[in-house]
Write an enzyme that holds these catalytic residues in place. Sequence first.
Site, short mmCIF file in Angstrom:
data_model
loop_
_atom_site.label_atom_id
_atom_site.label_comp_id
_atom_site.label_asym_id
_atom_site.label_seq_id
_atom_site.Cartn_x
_atom_site.Cartn_y
_atom_site.Cartn_z
N HIS A 1 7.86 -7.35 -1.58
CA HIS A 1 7.48 -6.73 -0.31
C HIS A 1 8.45 -7.15 0.80
CE1 HIS A 1 3.89 -5.03 -1.88
NE2 HIS A 1 3.14 -6.10 -1.85
N ARG B 1 -7.65 3.18 -5.50
CA ARG B 1 -8.74 3.65 -4.64
C ARG B 1 -8.87 5.15 -4.80
NH1 ARG B 1 -9.75 5.37 0.69
NH2 ARG B 1 -7.51 5.67 0.93
N LYS C 1 0.80 -1.24 0.00
CA LYS C 1 0.00 0.00 0.00
C LYS C 1 0.82 1.28 0.00
CE LYS C 1 -2.60 -2.45 -0.75
NZ LYS C 1 -3.02 -2.35 -2.15
P1 A3P Z 1 -5.05 4.63 -1.53
O1 A3P Z 1 -5.72 3.44 -0.94
O2 A3P Z 1 -4.62 5.62 -0.49
O3 A3P Z 1 -5.84 5.29 -2.62
P2 A3P Z 1 0.02 -0.53 -3.71
O4 A3P Z 1 0.13 -0.33 -5.18
O5 A3P Z 1 1.32 -0.58 -3.00
O6 A3P Z 1 -0.89 -1.66 -3.37
O7 A3P Z 1 -0.65 0.81 -3.12
C1 A3P Z 1 -1.98 1.14 -3.39
C2 A3P Z 1 -2.16 2.61 -3.10
O8 A3P Z 1 -1.55 3.37 -4.15
C3 A3P Z 1 -3.61 3.00 -3.09
O9 A3P Z 1 -3.69 4.13 -2.22
C4 A3P Z 1 -3.83 3.37 -4.55
O10 A3P Z 1 -4.96 4.15 -4.79
C5 A3P Z 1 -2.54 4.11 -4.85
N1 A3P Z 1 -2.18 4.15 -6.27
C6 A3P Z 1 -2.34 3.17 -7.20
N2 A3P Z 1 -1.90 3.57 -8.39
C7 A3P Z 1 -1.45 4.84 -8.24
C8 A3P Z 1 -0.89 5.80 -9.14
N3 A3P Z 1 -0.71 5.52 -10.42
N4 A3P Z 1 -0.55 7.00 -8.64
C9 A3P Z 1 -0.75 7.30 -7.34
N5 A3P Z 1 -1.28 6.43 -6.44
C10 A3P Z 1 -1.62 5.21 -6.88
#
Ligand code: A3P
Length: 315
Positions: A126, A281, A67
Amino acid sequence: EQGYQEETNKRYNHIIQTLPKEKGWWFQNLFQCQGFWLPPHAVKSLLLLEDHFICNPSDVILATSPKCGTTWLRALVFATLNRSLYEFATHPLITANPRDLVPFLESYVYRNEPTSLPSPRLFSTHLPYTLFPDSVKGSSCRFIYVCRNPKDVFVSKWHFMNKIRSRELSTSLCLQDAFEMFQRGVSHYGPFWDHVLSYWNAYLQAPNQVLFLMYEELQRDPSVQVKKLAEFLGTPFSMEEENAGVVQEIIKLCSFENLSNLLINKDTNSDIIIKNPDFFRKGTVGDWKNLLTLEMAGSLDQATKEKLRGSGLSF
Ligand code: A3P
């Protein structure tokens, strides 16, 4: 399964029974392995890495706590590294989720016949830095780490877990219980702070081998960070590229707005547990304000301050 994994399987079956375990955030338990809470498949990945992974000195490993921006980092690095191979209008990121372009190392080591990847190989992981075997840490392969404010990480994770739970389980995870687990460090690949420090310390020791980025800085000034990425990868943007707007094209292609609206990333039809839309999200900084009480926020801030004290790192 091929024979070569047999010994590793035996080792896994033995070790997994000896590890402290906690009920996790969904149907899987978490196991404490060398100080970190791992899902069972990652414990096995670690053993497979130790026993069978042959690191290539040119490998680039994109590391994150879940995340913290794994999806974004995968997209940015893939687009930056391969910018001479693809047109932006027909780019692979338009028809594939970033996880399909940058394989997850923990899953890659399971495959009986690892696919041949173009060099430099890109992986995402991770696993905390300290858990990597010496065969990886001692090679000249490079790591790119992205971290994020723990309050936003926790909130992102809570939403993510409940989205999956709503499909797979009939119960949701209450905020208080999740918060208590996160604070205690019982969280995938956690404690979160130890994960961050493992890469921060590796970066301080070998800044040529570890690049340390922050989600918030990527949001604030993506072009500075993307240029940093390109330099670290040994492929800095030329003046011509900068003048032609290549950096901006990459940022646009990999933006939350663009990726989250692509058909491939809206597709919910796959039978894998974590579906493409689950990775998108809000993609903002500071969403914790909409969920955490002031008391919770203060308590996480205090924990962060204590755990990072003396490290030179702060959020
Ligand atoms: P939020 O839940 O705060 O919106 P991961 O990719 O490590 O699983 O992290 C997911 C988080 O990164 C989520 O945060 C998601 O919305 C955000 N995210 C995914 N793609 C993104 C992008 N291209 N730019 C910025 N944030 C992104």
